[in-house]
Motif scaffolding. Structure first.
Motif, short mmCIF file in Angstrom:
data_model
loop_
_atom_site.label_atom_id
_atom_site.label_comp_id
_atom_site.label_asym_id
_atom_site.label_seq_id
_atom_site.Cartn_x
_atom_site.Cartn_y
_atom_site.Cartn_z
N TYR A 152 -86.09 112.37 32.10
CA TYR A 152 -84.71 112.87 32.57
C TYR A 152 -84.20 112.60 33.67
CZ TYR A 152 -87.51 115.97 35.77
OH TYR A 152 -88.29 116.64 36.75
N ASN A 153 -85.19 113.08 34.98
CA ASN A 153 -84.39 112.47 36.61
C ASN A 153 -84.06 111.19 37.16
OD1 ASN A 153 -82.91 112.52 38.26
ND2 ASN A 153 -84.20 114.27 39.04
N PRO A 154 -83.53 110.47 36.50
CA PRO A 154 -83.60 109.18 37.39
C PRO A 154 -83.19 108.93 38.31
CG PRO A 154 -81.28 108.71 35.65
CD PRO A 154 -82.29 109.93 35.46
N LEU A 155 -82.42 109.87 38.79
CA LEU A 155 -81.88 109.81 40.86
C LEU A 155 -83.22 110.36 41.49
CD1 LEU A 155 -78.46 111.93 39.81
CD2 LEU A 155 -79.49 109.72 39.81
N ARG A 156 -83.91 110.19 40.59
CA ARG A 156 -85.75 110.79 41.55
C ARG A 156 -86.22 109.57 42.13
NH1 ARG A 156 -90.37 112.54 40.63
NH2 ARG A 156 -91.84 113.73 42.24
N PRO A 157 -86.66 109.07 40.79
CA PRO A 157 -86.46 109.28 39.67
C PRO A 157 -88.06 109.76 39.26
CG PRO A 157 -87.83 107.52 40.00
CD PRO A 157 -87.12 107.60 41.77
N GLU A 196 -89.37 101.33 22.53
CA GLU A 196 -90.82 102.41 23.38
C GLU A 196 -90.56 103.67 23.80
OE1 GLU A 196 -95.10 103.72 23.79
OE2 GLU A 196 -93.79 102.55 23.10
N LEU A 197 -89.19 103.78 24.74
CA LEU A 197 -88.20 104.11 25.68
C LEU A 197 -88.38 105.38 24.90
CD1 LEU A 197 -87.71 102.36 29.05
CD2 LEU A 197 -89.93 103.87 28.45
N LEU A 198 -87.26 105.09 23.78
CA LEU A 198 -86.94 106.19 22.50
C LEU A 198 -87.42 106.79 21.65
CD1 LEU A 198 -83.59 104.07 22.97
CD2 LEU A 198 -83.16 106.08 24.83
N ASN A 199 -88.56 105.35 21.12
CA ASN A 199 -88.42 106.76 19.57
C ASN A 199 -90.29 107.00 20.23
OD1 ASN A 199 -86.81 105.23 18.61
ND2 ASN A 199 -88.04 103.46 18.02
N GLY A 239 -91.45 107.91 38.89
CA GLY A 239 -92.28 107.45 39.43
C GLY A 239 -92.23 107.83 41.20
N GLU A 240 -92.68 107.64 42.38
CA GLU A 240 -92.70 107.51 43.44
C GLU A 240 -91.95 107.90 43.69
OE1 GLU A 240 -93.75 106.44 47.13
OE2 GLU A 240 -93.66 104.96 45.79
N HIS A 270 -92.41 109.96 26.07
CA HIS A 270 -92.49 109.79 27.06
C HIS A 270 -90.99 110.57 27.58
CE1 HIS A 270 -94.65 105.99 27.21
NE2 HIS A 270 -93.90 105.52 25.98
N TRP A 271 -90.44 110.83 27.62
CA TRP A 271 -88.67 111.24 27.25
C TRP A 271 -89.62 112.78 28.63
CZ3 TRP A 271 -87.75 113.68 21.77
CH2 TRP A 271 -87.18 112.28 20.97
N LEU A 272 -90.35 113.17 28.64
CA LEU A 272 -90.38 114.01 30.11
C LEU A 272 -90.20 113.51 31.55
CD1 LEU A 272 -92.47 116.87 28.94
CD2 LEU A 272 -89.74 116.96 29.56
N LYS A 273 -90.65 112.15 30.99
CA LYS A 273 -90.63 110.48 32.16
C LYS A 273 -89.35 110.41 32.84
CE LYS A 273 -94.99 112.30 33.24
NZ LYS A 273 -95.48 112.17 34.83
#
Length: 227
Positions: free
Chosen positions: A118-123, A106-109, A126-127, A113-116
């Motif tokens: 882009y930055n797993p360091l924030r993330p 679901e995430l890849l296809n 989400g919050e 969802h892609w713009l959500k």
């Protein structure tokens, strides 16, 4: 349970939730504990009762306002006679994927969802981790102060919360980077992460310990983010 700490706060995660559709339930209401989850939190409550019988002065109980944490606090109220105070600061992290059944396909296809992601360091989905740390640190310190005011030096409090906020609070307390691999989280269902405070002004980092009273019930459990 003897200690030189001026106050202790036990951060307990809720038990397993009934979620057969494997939804990221996040802050959604009316997600109840499963039968197994009820057994898990009973074991954790019994651990607190055991500590109290051994001399621990547990005087204050708070929980996230969500259904699953209120239900997880209930056996503590029963065994220790403590009223559960709802604290919105220890609620689950906000999550863009809340309400969805999300898997890698679901995430890849799905491009929406892609713009959500882009930055797993924030993330970016989400919050922010830093926001979670800020509210959890404030709530935990306040619980330590309340326990001290009620019970004096060495008094203890319990907060029933959620995996990611508890894990963020722990990583911050231990001086570790907040971004992490979710598979590395040491915060299992109905687990207890204990902060021991040597002061109430935040001058020193608390020391942290961890235990899993419900470990015997973990076999075969599937855990999702946002829980």
């Amino acid at each position: 349970m003897t200690s030189s700490a001026i106050a202790k706060v036990h951060l307990m995660r809720h038990g397993e939730v009934h979620n057969p559709r494997r939804i990221v339930y996040g802050r959604l209401p009316e997600y109840h504990l499963s039968e197994l989850g009820q057994k898990m939190v009973r074991l954790s409550a019994e651990r607190f009762k055991e500590w109290a019988d051994q001399g621990a002065n547990i005087v204050y109980l708070a929980c996230s306002p969500l259904t699953r944490t209120q239900e997880s606090a209930a056996p503590i109220t029963e065994l220790l006679g403590l009223e559960a105070h709802h604290d919105p600061r220890v609620i689950e992290a906000d999550n863009y994927f809340e309400g969805l059944h999300v898997d890698k396909k679901e995430l890849l296809n799905n491009p929406k969802h892609w713009l959500k992601m882009y930055n797993p360091l924030r993330p970016s989905w989400g919050e922010p981790f830093k926001a979670q740390v800020a509210r959890m640190a404030e709530a935990t310190r306040d619980a330590a102060r309340i326990a001290y005011e009620i019970g004096g030096p060495g008094a203890e409090a319990i907060i029933v919360s959620h995996q990611l906020p508890i894990w963020m609070a722990r990583r911050s307390a231990e001086g570790k980077f907040l971004p992490h691999d979710p598979r590395s989280r040491q915060c299992n269902l109905a687990s207890i992460t204990t902060f021991e405070f040597s002061d109430l002004e935040g001058k020193n980092r608390p020391t942290v310990s961890y235990c899993e009273p419900a470990a015997s019930l973990y076999s075969g459990i599937i855990q999702l983010p946002g829980s």
